[in-house]
Design an enzyme around this catalytic site. Sequence first.
Site, PDB file in Angstrom:
ATOM      1  N   GLN A 107       0.845  -1.192   0.000  1.00 49.83           N
ATOM      2  CA  GLN A 107       0.000   0.000   0.000  1.00 49.83           C
ATOM      3  C   GLN A 107       0.889   1.254   0.000  1.00 49.83           C
ATOM      4  O   GLN A 107       0.386   2.361  -0.073  1.00 49.83           O
ATOM      5  CB  GLN A 107      -0.885   0.012   1.250  1.00 49.83           C
ATOM      6  N   VAL A 109       3.740   4.025  -1.217  1.00 49.07           N
ATOM      7  CA  VAL A 109       4.047   4.674  -2.498  1.00 49.07           C
ATOM      8  C   VAL A 109       5.497   5.142  -2.535  1.00 49.07           C
ATOM      9  O   VAL A 109       5.873   5.969  -3.350  1.00 49.07           O
ATOM     10  CB  VAL A 109       3.088   5.875  -2.746  1.00 49.07           C
ATOM     11  N   ASP A 110       6.329   4.603  -1.602  1.00 53.15           N
ATOM     12  CA  ASP A 110       7.700   5.103  -1.461  1.00 53.15           C
ATOM     13  C   ASP A 110       8.752   4.315  -2.240  1.00 53.15           C
ATOM     14  O   ASP A 110       9.922   4.696  -2.285  1.00 53.15           O
ATOM     15  CB  ASP A 110       8.093   5.158   0.031  1.00 53.15           C
ATOM     16  N   HIS A 125      -1.214   1.494  -4.628  1.00 52.76           N
ATOM     17  CA  HIS A 125      -1.521   2.928  -4.683  1.00 52.76           C
ATOM     18  C   HIS A 125      -0.541   3.719  -5.532  1.00 52.76           C
ATOM     19  O   HIS A 125      -0.495   4.941  -5.436  1.00 52.76           O
ATOM     20  CB  HIS A 125      -1.578   3.494  -3.255  1.00 52.76           C
ATOM     21  N   CYS A 133       0.643  12.508 -16.799  1.00 50.68           N
ATOM     22  CA  CYS A 133      -0.164  13.561 -17.411  1.00 50.68           C
ATOM     23  C   CYS A 133      -1.588  13.051 -17.560  1.00 50.68           C
ATOM     24  O   CYS A 133      -1.815  11.989 -18.134  1.00 50.68           O
ATOM     25  CB  CYS A 133       0.415  13.942 -18.770  1.00 50.68           C
ATOM     26  N   CYS A 187       2.053  18.125 -24.030  1.00 58.81           N
ATOM     27  CA  CYS A 187       0.684  18.480 -24.443  1.00 58.81           C
ATOM     28  C   CYS A 187       0.070  19.608 -23.623  1.00 58.81           C
ATOM     29  O   CYS A 187      -1.038  20.055 -23.915  1.00 58.81           O
ATOM     30  CB  CYS A 187      -0.217  17.243 -24.395  1.00 58.81           C
ATOM     31  N   GLY A 224       3.077  -4.340   8.915  1.00 61.10           N
ATOM     32  CA  GLY A 224       2.988  -2.898   9.143  1.00 61.10           C
ATOM     33  C   GLY A 224       1.754  -2.227   8.596  1.00 61.10           C
ATOM     34  O   GLY A 224       1.829  -1.127   8.087  1.00 61.10           O
ATOM     35  N   SER A 226      -2.345  -1.358   9.729  1.00 57.58           N
ATOM     36  CA  SER A 226      -3.427  -1.463  10.705  1.00 57.58           C
ATOM     37  C   SER A 226      -4.702  -1.915  10.000  1.00 57.58           C
ATOM     38  O   SER A 226      -5.713  -2.145  10.642  1.00 57.58           O
ATOM     39  CB  SER A 226      -3.639  -0.113  11.383  1.00 57.58           C
ATOM     40  N   LEU A 268       9.042  -3.981  13.389  1.00 58.18           N
ATOM     41  CA  LEU A 268       9.303  -4.812  12.215  1.00 58.18           C
ATOM     42  C   LEU A 268      10.793  -4.960  11.932  1.00 58.18           C
ATOM     43  O   LEU A 268      11.235  -5.995  11.443  1.00 58.18           O
ATOM     44  CB  LEU A 268       8.576  -4.246  10.991  1.00 58.18           C
TER      45      LEU A 268
END
Length: 293
Positions: A107, A109-110, A125, A133, A187, A224, A226, A268
């Site tokens: 989940q 996005v890093d 995600h 774009c 564009c 990690g 919840s 963790l």
Amino acid sequence: MRDHGEVTSKSVAELAGWVGEGDVVVLSGAGLSTESGIPDYRGPSGAARRGTPMTYQAFTRDPVARRRYWARSHLGWRTIGDARPNLGHRAVARLQQLGVLSGIITQNVDGLHQAGGATGVIELHGNLAHVTCLQCGCLIARTEHTRRLDEANPGFAATVRAVNPDGDVELDDAELDGFAVVDCDSCGGMLKPDVVYFGETVPAERVSRSFELVASARTLMVLGSSLTVMSGRRFVLRAAKEGIRVAIVNQGVTRGEPYAGLIVDAPLGEVLPELVRRVELGMRAHPLGGVPA
Ligand SMILES: [Zn+2]
């Protein structure tokens, strides 16, 4: 008072038994990246988020909200972009190399799973390292976009108070005055980080690939998370429904508790390297698979 250390070591041993049998699907959340300096605003160590998260609707319809988002995100990227994988990410990559994982769903996005050596990660995600774009659909590297934002905003420097896990920062509105947003080079279309916002749905193809992975797993191991949002919790519900065992390693309470056969409530960065050590030991003792009970 229970001996927390002893309880933890017993449950890690049991977890190693499950993982050693292979076909494990990992589902990871923000708690895996807190030890890399990216705060988990839902976890025990994270401060509660003050503002509301950006929605897709606000981003696309409100130019002021969009400008505010890009200014904050531009500053937040310095933290997210500099973050390094921690012992937990490296342990997951090691388990993958050992052949006991059949998939990794995140989940986050890093991009830290991949930075830690993992491959084939499904990023539910999206990933903040890309910008897309909304008109022509082209994908731009975040480093290139950052360079263009720097160019368009010489001397922009504001005091960052806190960084959120999605790369947003807490910032006074007054400090955003005059921040210039840049549009698509080819564009002129609107640019957006290639991540799923609140109010947006996860692309169907990613969801169905994840469900397929979970359905064929022997164990779903949550790391990690919840499981507060349905976007992740639905995989735990599916696993439970199909009789696939669920293990959760998370610091603090989790909404997956009723479905989990095994819960390890500990950092963790300590649990996962210990898990790797035990799985490796089990493999050496029983090279044909399986960890002694
Ligand atoms: Zn474009």
